[in-house]
Scaffold this motif. Structure first.
Motif, PDB file in Angstrom:
ATOM      1  N   ASP A 244       0.966  -1.285  -0.121  1.00  0.00           N
ATOM      2  CA  ASP A 244       0.050  -0.010  -0.029  1.00  0.00           C
ATOM      3  C   ASP A 244       1.013   1.151   0.041  1.00  0.00           C
ATOM      4  O   ASP A 244       0.385   2.162  -0.404  1.00  0.00           O
ATOM      5  CB  ASP A 244      -1.076   0.038   1.221  1.00  0.00           C
ATOM      6  N   ALA A 245       2.222   1.119   0.575  1.00  0.00           N
ATOM      7  CA  ALA A 245       3.120   2.099   0.465  1.00  0.00           C
ATOM      8  C   ALA A 245       4.273   1.672   0.301  1.00  0.00           C
ATOM      9  O   ALA A 245       4.717   0.707   1.032  1.00  0.00           O
ATOM     10  CB  ALA A 245       3.163   2.985   1.859  1.00  0.00           C
TER      11      ALA A 245
ATOM     12  N   ALA B 276      -0.316   2.568  -4.696  1.00  0.00           N
ATOM     13  CA  ALA B 276       0.482   2.700  -3.500  1.00  0.00           C
ATOM     14  C   ALA B 276       0.981   4.145  -3.471  1.00  0.00           C
ATOM     15  O   ALA B 276       1.168   4.857  -4.465  1.00  0.00           O
ATOM     16  CB  ALA B 276       1.646   1.703  -3.800  1.00  0.00           C
TER      17      ALA B 276
ATOM     18  N   ALA C 127       3.912  -0.375  -8.447  1.00  0.00           N
ATOM     19  CA  ALA C 127       3.239  -0.167  -7.246  1.00  0.00           C
ATOM     20  C   ALA C 127       2.605   1.252  -7.258  1.00  0.00           C
ATOM     21  O   ALA C 127       1.417   1.201  -6.742  1.00  0.00           O
ATOM     22  CB  ALA C 127       4.446  -0.088  -6.076  1.00  0.00           C
TER      23      ALA C 127
END
Length: 185
Positions: free
Chosen positions: A67-68, A97, A92
């Motif tokens: 997500d990050a 993300a 990502a």
């Protein structure tokens, strides 16, 4: 929220520990189910600048699903990010993300093209390097961090702590003001 933190040979423990400590505290305090993991590009063990060996690292594929993705620093010589690292960051990012470049970690984020035409900040020693390599970049040396919502960069090492705390605050529903934070001194 799953947060991947990039680990590489000669990274300092401080750079690795800041995002881990800040983001893991969210779970420790019962404020959310945040999980951090370290990843690298092909190595399962790295050696920090202090001589510690850190093992059991995830690969780039795992980071692409986070997500990050946090680039907590970068190599002191400012080398360009590899194609594999750039692809990981862009993949990502395209999947939603948040991409975070702390201190010199802004270098691979910029190399991945995620800040073309936008403002960024990095450690003062890398300003000339990034300006030469990416003239389209709007470098701002008057702020501690800049958050575009999808990409966040911070100035020096300690500014990374401020940027990580800002990310926690903004993700836990606090109003994310200001997006450019200047020190009061």
């Amino acid at each position: 929220m799953r947060i991947g933190i990039y680990a590489f040979d000669d990274v300092t423990m401080f750079h690795l520990s800041v995002p881990q400590l800040v983001f893991d505290e969210v779970a420790h305090q019962g404020l959310g189910t945040w999980e951090t993991f370290l990843f690298s590009d092909g190595q399962h063990t790295i050696r920090t600048s202090e001589g510690y060996r850190v093992g059991d690292l995830a690969g780039l594929d795992e980071a692409r699903k986070a997500d990050a993705v946090v680039m907590p620093s970068w190599f002191f010589d400012g080398r360009p990010a590899s194609e594999a690292v750039r692809t990981t960051l862009t993949t990502a990012h395209e999947a939603g993300a948040t991409i975070v470049g702390l201190c010199l970690g802004a270098i691979p984020v910029v190399d991945a093209g995620l800040l073309a035409g936008r403002a960024a900040v990095t450690h003062w020693q890398a300003f000339d390097l990034l300006a030469q390599r990416h003239p389209e970049l709007d470098l701002d040396d008057s702020v501690l961090y800049i958050d575009h919502g999808d990409v966040l960069t911070s100035a020096g090492t300690a500014s990374g702590l401020d940027a990580c705390l800002h990310l926690v605050r903004s993700r836990l529903a606090a109003r994310p003001r200001p997006t450019r934070w200047r020190a009061a001194w």
